[in-house]
Every structure is written in structure tokens, then in C-alpha cells.
Design a protein around this motif. Structure first.
Motif, PDB file in Angstrom:
ATOM      1  N   LYS A  52       9.613   7.867   3.697  1.00  0.00           N
ATOM      2  CA  LYS A  52       9.282   6.865   4.717  1.00  0.00           C
ATOM      3  C   LYS A  52       8.315   7.384   5.781  1.00  0.00           C
ATOM      4  O   LYS A  52       7.821   6.607   6.591  1.00  0.00           O
ATOM      5  N   ALA A  53       8.063   8.681   5.790  1.00  0.00           N
ATOM      6  CA  ALA A  53       7.088   9.214   6.742  1.00  0.00           C
ATOM      7  C   ALA A  53       5.665   9.160   6.196  1.00  0.00           C
ATOM      8  O   ALA A  53       4.711   9.499   6.899  1.00  0.00           O
ATOM      9  N   ILE A  54       5.489   8.743   4.939  1.00  0.00           N
ATOM     10  CA  ILE A  54       4.155   8.661   4.341  1.00  0.00           C
ATOM     11  C   ILE A  54       3.324   7.630   5.093  1.00  0.00           C
ATOM     12  O   ILE A  54       3.751   6.478   5.288  1.00  0.00           O
ATOM     13  N   GLY A  55       2.130   8.053   5.501  1.00  0.00           N
ATOM     14  CA  GLY A  55       1.277   7.166   6.295  1.00  0.00           C
ATOM     15  C   GLY A  55       0.045   6.689   5.569  1.00  0.00           C
ATOM     16  O   GLY A  55      -0.847   6.093   6.189  1.00  0.00           O
ATOM     17  N   ASP A  56      -0.053   6.908   4.254  1.00  0.00           N
ATOM     18  CA  ASP A  56      -1.235   6.483   3.497  1.00  0.00           C
ATOM     19  C   ASP A  56      -1.432   4.973   3.596  1.00  0.00           C
ATOM     20  O   ASP A  56      -0.473   4.204   3.531  1.00  0.00           O
ATOM     21  N   GLU A  57      -2.684   4.574   3.709  1.00  0.00           N
ATOM     22  CA  GLU A  57      -3.001   3.154   3.767  1.00  0.00           C
ATOM     23  C   GLU A  57      -2.548   2.461   2.484  1.00  0.00           C
ATOM     24  O   GLU A  57      -2.785   2.944   1.379  1.00  0.00           O
ATOM     25  N   GLY A  58      -1.893   1.349   2.631  1.00  0.00           N
ATOM     26  CA  GLY A  58      -1.445   0.579   1.477  1.00  0.00           C
ATOM     27  C   GLY A  58      -0.074   0.945   0.966  1.00  0.00           C
ATOM     28  O   GLY A  58       0.477   0.251   0.113  1.00  0.00           O
ATOM     29  N   PHE A  59       0.505   2.052   1.475  1.00  0.00           N
ATOM     30  CA  PHE A  59       1.832   2.444   0.998  1.00  0.00           C
ATOM     31  C   PHE A  59       2.905   1.481   1.497  1.00  0.00           C
ATOM     32  O   PHE A  59       3.942   1.327   0.865  1.00  0.00           O
ATOM     33  N   ARG A  60       2.640   0.873   2.647  1.00  0.00           N
ATOM     34  CA  ARG A  60       3.512  -0.157   3.176  1.00  0.00           C
ATOM     35  C   ARG A  60       2.680  -1.384   3.513  1.00  0.00           C
ATOM     36  O   ARG A  60       1.499  -1.273   3.839  1.00  0.00           O
ATOM     37  N   GLY A  61       3.302  -2.544   3.449  1.00  0.00           N
ATOM     38  CA  GLY A  61       2.606  -3.767   3.826  1.00  0.00           C
ATOM     39  C   GLY A  61       2.125  -4.562   2.632  1.00  0.00           C
ATOM     40  O   GLY A  61       2.177  -4.107   1.479  1.00  0.00           O
ATOM     41  N   ILE A  62       1.644  -5.767   2.912  1.00  0.00           N
ATOM     42  CA  ILE A  62       1.230  -6.716   1.884  1.00  0.00           C
ATOM     43  C   ILE A  62      -0.177  -7.184   2.216  1.00  0.00           C
ATOM     44  O   ILE A  62      -0.432  -7.690   3.311  1.00  0.00           O
ATOM     45  N   THR A  63      -1.101  -6.997   1.272  1.00  0.00           N
ATOM     46  CA  THR A  63      -2.494  -7.362   1.528  1.00  0.00           C
ATOM     47  C   THR A  63      -3.077  -8.095   0.328  1.00  0.00           C
ATOM     48  O   THR A  63      -2.673  -7.872  -0.821  1.00  0.00           O
ATOM     49  N   ALA A  64      -4.053  -8.950   0.604  1.00  0.00           N
ATOM     50  CA  ALA A  64      -4.772  -9.643  -0.461  1.00  0.00           C
ATOM     51  C   ALA A  64      -5.909  -8.760  -0.958  1.00  0.00           C
ATOM     52  O   ALA A  64      -6.607  -8.128  -0.163  1.00  0.00           O
ATOM     53  N   GLU A  65      -6.075  -8.709  -2.279  1.00  0.00           N
ATOM     54  CA  GLU A  65      -7.202  -8.009  -2.899  1.00  0.00           C
ATOM     55  C   GLU A  65      -7.888  -8.982  -3.841  1.00  0.00           C
ATOM     56  O   GLU A  65      -7.502  -9.100  -5.013  1.00  0.00           O
ATOM     57  N   GLY A  66      -8.842  -9.727  -3.311  1.00  0.00           N
ATOM     58  CA  GLY A  66      -9.421 -10.803  -4.095  1.00  0.00           C
ATOM     59  C   GLY A  66      -8.371 -11.880  -4.302  1.00  0.00           C
ATOM     60  O   GLY A  66      -7.737 -12.342  -3.352  1.00  0.00           O
ATOM     61  N   ASP A  67      -8.151 -12.235  -5.554  1.00  0.00           N
ATOM     62  CA  ASP A  67      -7.120 -13.243  -5.838  1.00  0.00           C
ATOM     63  C   ASP A  67      -5.777 -12.601  -6.185  1.00  0.00           C
ATOM     64  O   ASP A  67      -4.831 -13.297  -6.572  1.00  0.00           O
ATOM     65  N   LYS A  68      -5.685 -11.262  -6.038  1.00  0.00           N
ATOM     66  CA  LYS A  68      -4.435 -10.553  -6.310  1.00  0.00           C
ATOM     67  C   LYS A  68      -3.717 -10.229  -5.004  1.00  0.00           C
ATOM     68  O   LYS A  68      -4.298 -10.304  -3.925  1.00  0.00           O
ATOM     69  N   LEU A  69      -2.451  -9.837  -5.137  1.00  0.00           N
ATOM     70  CA  LEU A  69      -1.659  -9.449  -3.978  1.00  0.00           C
ATOM     71  C   LEU A  69      -1.155  -8.031  -4.188  1.00  0.00           C
ATOM     72  O   LEU A  69      -0.524  -7.728  -5.205  1.00  0.00           O
ATOM     73  N   ALA A  70      -1.462  -7.148  -3.234  1.00  0.00           N
ATOM     74  CA  ALA A  70      -1.022  -5.755  -3.311  1.00  0.00           C
ATOM     75  C   ALA A  70       0.152  -5.557  -2.360  1.00  0.00           C
ATOM     76  O   ALA A  70       0.061  -5.855  -1.173  1.00  0.00           O
ATOM     77  N   ILE A  71       1.255  -5.054  -2.909  1.00  0.00           N
ATOM     78  CA  ILE A  71       2.473  -4.835  -2.133  1.00  0.00           C
ATOM     79  C   ILE A  71       2.759  -3.341  -2.123  1.00  0.00           C
ATOM     80  O   ILE A  71       2.966  -2.732  -3.179  1.00  0.00           O
ATOM     81  N   GLY A  72       2.743  -2.730  -0.947  1.00  0.00           N
ATOM     82  CA  GLY A  72       3.027  -1.307  -0.854  1.00  0.00           C
ATOM     83  C   GLY A  72       4.433  -0.988  -1.328  1.00  0.00           C
ATOM     84  O   GLY A  72       5.379  -1.743  -1.076  1.00  0.00           O
ATOM     85  N   ALA A  73       4.571   0.140  -2.011  1.00  0.00           N
ATOM     86  CA  ALA A  73       5.879   0.519  -2.559  1.00  0.00           C
ATOM     87  C   ALA A  73       6.917   0.729  -1.468  1.00  0.00           C
ATOM     88  O   ALA A  73       8.110   0.538  -1.687  1.00  0.00           O
TER      89      ALA A  73
END
Length: 361
Positions: A52-73
Motif C-alpha cells: 500500500k505504500a507503492i506510489g507508482d502512477e496508475g497503481f491506485r485509482g480509476i482512469t479512462a484510456e480511450g474507450d477502455k477503463l484502467a483500474i489500479g490493482a
């Protein structure tokens, strides 16, 4: 629990090195599964790596990538419920997240944690392994000695226990598999999110010592045939970084049957994703949970509704088709009609006909 080293990396790269650098290791995120296993000595790693201390972008949170949805692990289940895009475009995923545990647990548990949790089979959790205490060799005396006291609450009949036995088949198997029961792995896959994500066509990104790979969520799971084999295809030095869900093809829904409405484990799950051509189904994905060692695709049910409109009659027929191939154990045949009901109601929920809600009101 046994003593262990503790690491708290701040990046995925550091986490992979920490996991790979010990003889045995486990990743810790929300802890809703791992802490229980540590306390019960089911897992005794030399090193626990806090993720839970990992701070890499995209590891947490929900973002749109074009018409796809990326959900951080590392995204919590509570965050899934709060996301408006998931609610509007991926209702099956929101319904699956809502079905899990309690608000307190959903605030801690993560997407990767739910997907990669270990089976809840009480034989596995009591130290008899993923194959449910299968014995290729041994004596009745040894089996009885192992079972006495340990499994007394489950009313296992020790009289006439064969020399080469399988505890799940011989004992209390009411919550075990009804599909894929020819082998020795008779536990059921424990993830609520997996059937929904597989039905939606999601992929998982995993990073390990050998680099990054992307696999369909369905391929995260396997059926072990020998003791010591894992039921997950991820290795212990790998970290799941995110899940990517493609653009929805149509509508989707999730339906779960449990013994009580309050916090409980699901008995049967059905998740459906439907692509529509007007009022008829052009493409269907129907996944079952709680019925097999892996999330189970109901191919006969998919075929039963293709080219047809979803109404109570076709949903009933699809539910019946979903039971094809079921081979229940001695105490869980009741799951067969539950599969029929779960699939029927998931399809009707996707079509907007939740008739049972009116009955319950």
C-alpha cells in the motif's frame, strides 16, 4: 503466526525485488485474506511485502484510456462503488463490488486482493491443502488421528474411512464445487470480482522479475493436480499493477445468492455481459462463481440466448442450460437449482426486469 521480515517498498520495481529476494514471500495490501492465513499458519512466508505504500502512477485509482477503463490493482472496492463510469457503463462490476463483505472491509480490500485471494475451503484453511486432504498412501489410523478434534465441528464420519481417501468427498462438502469435480481440487474460486471482470473481457497487467505481462483475467487461475501447485498463475515475485476493462459491448449484470443478506460468502454467482442487436442478443458472456475451482463459463447458457430477446422464458431456458455438466458432490446438489436461478436473474437484471424485487418488497 511465525516471525517474518517486513518490507515497505514505494514502487512496483522495489516490491518485485523485495518479493524475489526472500526464500518465500507474500504481498500485503488490505490484509483481509493474508492476515487470516498468517494467523492460521496456512501461509508462513519469510518476508511480507507491504504494497500500500507503492506510489507508482496508475497503481491506485480509476482512469479512462480511450474507450477502455484502467483500474489500479491497489484501488479499494469502496472506490469501485464510488466511480460514476463504472456505475453507468459496467453495472456488473459495481454490483459485484457491492456484494463483497461489509463497508469496513470494502474500505480496506483491493481489486488485486480480491482477484488473488486464496480459497475459502475449510479443508484448505485447516491445513489439508488445495486438494482437500487427498491421500495417495497412508492408513485409516493415520487419517483418523489427523481428523480427530480438528474437524469435529463438521461431522465428518470416520467410520469405515478408506485407506486412500479424499476428505472433501468423504466429509462436509456443502459449499464445494459442482462443476469440474472429476479431479481432486474441489474448492471453489473465492473472488466476486473475477466472474464480472471475465464476462466484461478484462485483462490484468502483472510485473515480476521477468518483466511485465498482460493476461486475460480468466488466465489468472488454474486447477492444481498435485499438492504444492498453486491455483494462481501469478508467481510469488509478481505484483499485479492494474486491470484494464474494454469498452462495454452492451449491458451487463451480476447476481449473487447467499445464505443471509448480512455479511456472508456467496454460494452461487452469475455475471453476464450482453451485446445486443436491437432487442436480440448478438453476443453473450455468462460466468459462474462459487461452483468450480476456477470462474466457470456457462457456454450452453450463452448459446441458449444468442439471437433471442431476453425475457422470462428465454432467461429461464438459459438458466436451465447453465446447469449442463454439473456433477455435484454428496452434500451440495442444492447448488444446481441455484445456478439456474442466478443465471436467470442476472439476465433479467441486465434486461431491466428485476421482478423479484417487487415480490420481496
Amino acid at each position: 503466526m511465525n516471525a517474518f521480515e517486513y518490507a515497505s517498498p514505494t514502487s512496483v520495481e522495489q516490491a518485485v525485488r523485495a518479493l524475489a529476494g526472500a526464500q518465500s514471500s507474500e504481498g500485503l495490501s488490505g490484509g483481509t485474506d493474508l492476515l487470516c492465513r498468517l494467523k492460521d499458519y496456512i501461509s508462513s512466508p519469510d518476508r511480507v511485502v507491504y504494497l500500500k505504500a507503492i506510489g507508482d502512477e496508475g497503481f491506485r485509482g480509476i482512469t479512462a484510456e480511450g474507450d477502455k477503463l484502467a483500474i489500479g490493482a491497489g484501488t479499494t472496492l469502496a472506490q469501485l462503488l464510488e466511480d460514476e463510469t463504472i456505475a453507468s457503463k459496467y453495472p456488473a462490476l459495481k454490483q459485484a463490488a457491492r456484494s463483497i463483505a461489509t463497508p469496513q472491509i470494502r474500505n480496506m480490500a483491493t481489486v488485486a486482493g480480491n482477484l488473488l485471494q486464496r480459497p475459502r475451503c475449510w479443508y484448505y484453511r485447516s491445513g489439508f491443502g488445495l486438494l482437500g486432504g487427498r491421500r495417495d498412501e497412508g492408513s485409516q489410523e493415520k487419517l483418523v488421528r489427523e481428523l480427530e478434534g480438528e474437524f469435529a465441528p463438521y461431522n465428518i464420519n470416520l467410520v469405515g474411512l478408506p485407506e486412500d481417501g479424499h476428505l472433501v468427498r468423504l466429509g462436509d462438502n456443502r459449499y464445494h464445487a459442482i462443476f469440474m469435480t472429476d479431479g481432486d481440487a474441489l474448492y471453489v474460486n473465492p473472488s466476486n470480482l473475477a466472474p464480472a471482470l471475465i464476462a466484461l473481457g478484462a485483462e490484468a497487467e502483472v510485473v515480476g522479475s521477468n518483466g511485465k505481462r498482460t493476461v486475460p483475467v480468466a488466465e489468472l487461475y488454474r486447477v492444481p493436480t498435485e499438492e504444492g501447485e498453486r491455483e494462481l498463475t501469478t508467481s510469488t515475485d509478481e505484483v499485479m499493477t492494474r486491470v484494464v476493462v474494454p469498452a462495454p459491448k452492451g449491458t451487463s449484470a451480476f447476481y449473487e445468492i447467499r445464505q443471509k443478506i448480512s455479511h456472508d460468502w456467496p454460494i452461487v454467482i452469475a455475471a453476464v455481459s450482453l451485446a445486443m442487436d436491437g432487442d436480440t442478443v448478438s453476443e453473450a458472456s455468462i460466468m459462474l462463481g462459487g461452483v468450480a475451482p476456477i470462474p466457470y463459463r456457462a457456454e450452453a447458457a450463452e448459446a441458449a440466448i444468442k439471437g433471442k430477446a431476453i425475457d422470462r422464458s428465454t432467461a429461464e431456458a438459459a438458466g436451465q442450460a447453465a446447469t449442463e455438466g454439473a456433477q455435484p458432490l454428496s452434500k451440495n446438489a442444492y447448488k444446481v437449482p441455484l445456478v439456474k436461478t442466478a443465471v436467470k436473474r442476472a439476465l433479467l437484471r441486465a434486461a431491466g426486469d428485476e421482478y423479484w424485487s417487487k415480490m420481496e418488497a
